[in-house]
Design an enzyme around this catalytic site. Structure first.
Site, PDB file in Angstrom:
ATOM      1  N   ARG A 125     -41.918  -9.131 -20.648  1.00 53.20           N
ATOM      2  CA  ARG A 125     -41.545 -10.430 -20.031  1.00 53.20           C
ATOM      3  C   ARG A 125     -40.784 -10.262 -18.723  1.00 53.20           C
ATOM      4  NH1 ARG A 125     -40.857 -11.890 -25.372  1.00 53.20           N
ATOM      5  NH2 ARG A 125     -42.596 -13.198 -26.057  1.00 53.20           N
ATOM      6  N   LYS A 147     -45.190 -12.778  -4.206  1.00 49.57           N
ATOM      7  CA  LYS A 147     -46.495 -13.106  -4.805  1.00 49.57           C
ATOM      8  C   LYS A 147     -47.097 -11.821  -5.337  1.00 49.57           C
ATOM      9  CE  LYS A 147     -48.290 -16.867  -1.959  1.00 49.57           C
ATOM     10  NZ  LYS A 147     -49.458 -17.154  -1.115  1.00 49.57           N
ATOM     11  N   GLU A 189     -52.633  -9.510   9.985  1.00 49.05           N
ATOM     12  CA  GLU A 189     -51.604 -10.360   9.362  1.00 49.05           C
ATOM     13  C   GLU A 189     -50.460 -10.610  10.345  1.00 49.05           C
ATOM     14  OE1 GLU A 189     -52.222 -11.856   6.606  1.00 49.05           O
ATOM     15  OE2 GLU A 189     -53.108 -10.536   5.084  1.00 49.05           O
ATOM     16  N   LYS A 231     -41.549 -14.179   8.072  1.00 46.39           N
ATOM     17  CA  LYS A 231     -42.062 -14.448   6.725  1.00 46.39           C
ATOM     18  C   LYS A 231     -40.905 -14.747   5.767  1.00 46.39           C
ATOM     19  CE  LYS A 231     -44.951 -13.444   2.942  1.00 46.39           C
ATOM     20  NZ  LYS A 231     -46.026 -12.728   2.301  1.00 46.39           N
ATOM     21  N   GLU A 241     -44.556 -22.032  -2.446  1.00 53.75           N
ATOM     22  CA  GLU A 241     -45.691 -22.512  -1.658  1.00 53.75           C
ATOM     23  C   GLU A 241     -46.041 -23.972  -1.920  1.00 53.75           C
ATOM     24  OE1 GLU A 241     -48.796 -19.515  -0.877  1.00 53.75           O
ATOM     25  OE2 GLU A 241     -50.217 -21.170  -1.117  1.00 53.75           O
ATOM     26  N   ARG A 245     -44.930 -22.687   3.268  1.00 50.19           N
ATOM     27  CA  ARG A 245     -45.464 -21.332   3.066  1.00 50.19           C
ATOM     28  C   ARG A 245     -46.975 -21.307   3.173  1.00 50.19           C
ATOM     29  NH1 ARG A 245     -43.758 -16.819  -1.570  1.00 50.19           N
ATOM     30  NH2 ARG A 245     -45.129 -15.191  -0.740  1.00 50.19           N
ATOM     31  N   ASN A 249     -51.251 -19.050   5.040  1.00 50.50           N
ATOM     32  CA  ASN A 249     -52.634 -18.872   4.576  1.00 50.50           C
ATOM     33  C   ASN A 249     -53.639 -19.102   5.699  1.00 50.50           C
ATOM     34  OD1 ASN A 249     -51.839 -18.292   1.963  1.00 50.50           O
ATOM     35  ND2 ASN A 249     -51.776 -20.446   1.394  1.00 50.50           N
ATOM     36  N   HIS A 252     -57.066 -17.549   5.715  1.00 50.80           N
ATOM     37  CA  HIS A 252     -57.287 -16.992   4.374  1.00 50.80           C
ATOM     38  C   HIS A 252     -58.288 -17.764   3.531  1.00 50.80           C
ATOM     39  CE1 HIS A 252     -54.060 -14.342   5.363  1.00 50.80           C
ATOM     40  NE2 HIS A 252     -54.076 -13.766   4.173  1.00 50.80           N
ATOM     41  N   HIS A 268     -59.507  -6.952   3.697  1.00 50.03           N
ATOM     42  CA  HIS A 268     -58.709  -8.184   3.740  1.00 50.03           C
ATOM     43  C   HIS A 268     -58.331  -8.583   5.176  1.00 50.03           C
ATOM     44  CE1 HIS A 268     -56.051 -11.299   2.239  1.00 50.03           C
ATOM     45  NE2 HIS A 268     -55.105 -10.837   3.036  1.00 50.03           N
TER      46      HIS A 268
HETATM   47  N1  NAD Z   1     -48.892 -10.567  -2.285  1.00 47.42           N
HETATM   48  C1  NAD Z   1     -49.082 -11.030  -1.069  1.00 47.42           C
HETATM   49  O1  NAD Z   1     -48.330 -11.885  -0.574  1.00 47.42           O
HETATM   50  C2  NAD Z   1     -50.204 -10.488  -0.261  1.00 47.42           C
HETATM   51  C3  NAD Z   1     -50.281 -10.744   1.116  1.00 47.42           C
HETATM   52  C4  NAD Z   1     -51.303 -10.156   1.852  1.00 47.42           C
HETATM   53  C5  NAD Z   1     -52.224  -9.329   1.221  1.00 47.42           C
HETATM   54  N2  NAD Z   1     -52.126  -9.107  -0.123  1.00 47.42           N
HETATM   55  C6  NAD Z   1     -53.071  -8.220  -0.810  1.00 47.42           C
HETATM   56  O2  NAD Z   1     -52.919  -6.912  -0.297  1.00 47.42           O
HETATM   57  C7  NAD Z   1     -54.138  -6.201  -0.527  1.00 47.42           C
HETATM   58  C8  NAD Z   1     -54.493  -5.402   0.694  1.00 47.42           C
HETATM   59  O3  NAD Z   1     -53.463  -4.501   0.961  1.00 47.42           O
HETATM   60  P1  NAD Z   1     -53.741  -3.215   1.881  1.00 47.42           P
HETATM   61  O4  NAD Z   1     -54.494  -3.635   3.070  1.00 47.42           O
HETATM   62  O5  NAD Z   1     -52.439  -2.531   2.027  1.00 47.42           O
HETATM   63  O6  NAD Z   1     -54.768  -2.390   0.998  1.00 47.42           O
HETATM   64  P2  NAD Z   1     -54.594  -1.088   0.077  1.00 47.42           P
HETATM   65  O7  NAD Z   1     -53.419  -1.192  -0.791  1.00 47.42           O
HETATM   66  O8  NAD Z   1     -55.924  -0.852  -0.545  1.00 47.42           O
HETATM   67  O9  NAD Z   1     -54.307   0.067   1.142  1.00 47.42           O
HETATM   68  C9  NAD Z   1     -55.286   0.393   2.092  1.00 47.42           C
HETATM   69  C10 NAD Z   1     -55.667   1.879   2.015  1.00 47.42           C
HETATM   70  O10 NAD Z   1     -54.675   2.635   2.679  1.00 47.42           O
HETATM   71  C11 NAD Z   1     -54.213   3.694   1.845  1.00 47.42           C
HETATM   72  N3  NAD Z   1     -52.821   3.923   2.221  1.00 47.42           N
HETATM   73  C12 NAD Z   1     -51.766   3.101   2.021  1.00 47.42           C
HETATM   74  N4  NAD Z   1     -50.690   3.603   2.648  1.00 47.42           N
HETATM   75  C13 NAD Z   1     -51.051   4.759   3.226  1.00 47.42           C
HETATM   76  C14 NAD Z   1     -50.379   5.699   4.055  1.00 47.42           C
HETATM   77  N5  NAD Z   1     -49.116   5.548   4.428  1.00 47.42           N
HETATM   78  N6  NAD Z   1     -51.084   6.778   4.489  1.00 47.42           N
HETATM   79  C15 NAD Z   1     -52.398   6.916   4.169  1.00 47.42           C
HETATM   80  N7  NAD Z   1     -53.087   6.043   3.418  1.00 47.42           N
HETATM   81  C16 NAD Z   1     -52.418   4.978   2.963  1.00 47.42           C
HETATM   82  C17 NAD Z   1     -54.460   3.206   0.456  1.00 47.42           C
HETATM   83  O11 NAD Z   1     -54.580   4.275  -0.438  1.00 47.42           O
HETATM   84  C18 NAD Z   1     -55.775   2.455   0.615  1.00 47.42           C
HETATM   85  O12 NAD Z   1     -56.845   3.344   0.570  1.00 47.42           O
HETATM   86  C19 NAD Z   1     -55.188  -7.237  -0.885  1.00 47.42           C
HETATM   87  O13 NAD Z   1     -55.464  -7.143  -2.254  1.00 47.42           O
HETATM   88  C20 NAD Z   1     -54.513  -8.561  -0.571  1.00 47.42           C
HETATM   89  O14 NAD Z   1     -54.953  -9.611  -1.391  1.00 47.42           O
HETATM   90  C21 NAD Z   1     -51.145  -9.666  -0.850  1.00 47.42           C
HETATM   91 ZN    ZN Z   2     -53.382 -11.817   3.706  1.00 46.89          ZN
END
Ligand code: NAD
Ligand code: ZN
Length: 361
Positions: A125, A147, A189, A231, A241, A245, A249, A252, A268
């Site tokens: 939990r 989030k 972003e 942010k 949101e 907030r 988006n 998005h 993304h």
């Molecule tokens: N929670 C939120 O508010 C929010 C906001 C925006 C995006 N997201 C989510 O985030 C995700 C995308 O995140 P992302 O773009 O970081 O993708 P990801 O986590 O897949 O990372 C991208 C790639 O980079 C690699 N990587 C990460 N850090 C590294 C480093 N320092 N050196 C070498 N490789 C590295 C990872 O292994 C992966 O292969 C999506 O699922 C999206 O929906 C969430």
């Molecule tokens: Zn995003």
């Protein structure tokens, strides 16, 4: 006869957390945890790429300060935001003896942050968690705001929670090892945050786009600081949101539909970039945005090396199905966050479906 019982609870304890942006800061994480959360067991969740580069040395550093830590690796990539991986991860945490007072550390990109954060929000939990974002996208966006969640066949992020981290540590040095395409994803972003909220920041990006690189740690740290501050201010005003907030988006609604309908082959950040442009075309058509501002947006995204046009060969049926299930939509005509001008956006703008359907034939 009706009987009412009121459950009265004390007000929530004061919540809030610090975000530290510090080049080289990763090395000081064990000492910070030992000082602020003494005696806690640490459960580090990471992905296979980040494990190889940073997690193992971090674990040794935890040993060095006398903190008990365990490491959990999930496969790198969006596919890890699945119910199966979530189930396996929470199972492994339980098996390793996670307790209510343990700490989960999410070390990785947005995928690890969303997944580990969701596991932390639900296992027993809810246990506390720390975000240590290692991708640019996670550093400027997903690690701040609470989030967390996973994807469902019906769409992205459809299963999740709000679970604020206890602390966020951002080390811009780790961006040096990020694949360039992932760096560009993060830039999408950043442009989004600037376009939606702050015309001065947008102007700064226009003036410095060519210098914002993975190795220019000083400048990128400055950019991360501005994006995170913007942010954080939005999250403080509207954590759940309900209104403001939603402006984050921008891009998005179409972005998520692009990701889902391409089977997640479009990343993304790329999807958000294309989404911002496509949604701004709707804003143009609706007379909300002027062409000069639209052109500035397209130009900056292009200078960041991001795609700005709808991909060819897109499955239109899947795309519109994905648009209809976007969880931010509540009615029939899809609702968008649309740019009014650089630095200001409008939320919940309903655009008649036929206008939207002109985007992909
Ligand atoms: N929670 C939120 O508010 C929010 C906001 C925006 C995006 N997201 C989510 O985030 C995700 C995308 O995140 P992302 O773009 O970081 O993708 P990801 O986590 O897949 O990372 C991208 C790639 O980079 C690699 N990587 C990460 N850090 C590294 C480093 N320092 N050196 C070498 N490789 C590295 C990872 O292994 C992966 O292969 C999506 O699922 C999206 O929906 C969430
Ligand atoms: Zn995003």
């Amino acid at each position: 006869m009706k009987k009412h019982i009121a459950v009265q609870l004390p007000p929530e304890p004061v919540r809030g957390y610090g975000i530290l942006i510090q080049p080289g800061g990763l090395a000081s994480l064990p000492a910070i945890i030992r000082k602020r959360w003494p005696g806690r067991r640490v459960f580090v969740v990471t992905d296979t790429n980040v494990a190889r580069l940073y997690a193992r040395s971090l674990q040794r550093a935890f040993d060095d300060v006398g903190l008990d830590s365990a490491l959990f690796e999930v496969p790198a990539g969006e596919a890890s935001k699945s119910i199966d991986i979530y189930y396996a991860l929470t199972g492994a945490l339980l098996e390793s003896g996670i307790k209510r007072n343990s700490l989960v550390v999410a070390l990785g990109g947005g995928v690890v942050g969303d997944l580990a954060g969701f596991a932390a929000s639900t296992v027993l939990r809810g246990v506390s968690f720390i975000q240590v974002p290692t991708s640019l996208l996670a550093q400027v966006d997903s690690s701040v705001g609470g989030k967390v969640g996973i994807d469902h066949e019906a769409g992205k992020n459809l299963i999740g929670a709000f679970h604020q981290p206890s602390f966020v540590l951002i080390d811009p040095e780790v961006l040096r090892t990020l694949p360039p395409v992932e760096f560009r994803n993060g830039l999408a972003e950043i442009v989004k945050i600037a376009a939606a909220l702050d015309k001065r920041f947008f102007r700064f990006l226009e003036q410095n786009a060519s210098r914002v690189t993975q190795t220019n740690t000083r400048l990128i740290a400055q950019v991360i600081h501005r994006a995170v501050a913007l942010k954080a201010a939005v999250v403080e005003k509207d954590e759940r949101e309900a209104g403001l907030r939603k402006s984050l988006n921008l891009g998005h609604t179409i972005g998520h539909a692009l990701e889902a309908s391409s089977g997640f082959s479009i990343k993304h950040g790329e999807a958000v970039s294309i989404g911002m442009v496509a949604e701004s075309q709707l804003a143009l058509a609706a007379g909300l945005l002027n062409p000069d501002e639209y052109n500035r947006l397209v130009r900056l995204l292009g200078r960041c090396g991001l795609p700005t046009q709808m991909p060819t060969g897109l499955d239109a049926k899947k795309f519109y199905r994905a648009l209809a299930v976007d969880k931010k939509n509540t009615g029939v005509d899809p609702a968008f966050v649309l740019l009014r001008r650089i630095g200001a956006s409008l939320i919940g703008v309903r655009i008649p479906a036929p206008m939207v359907q002109a985007l992909v034939q």
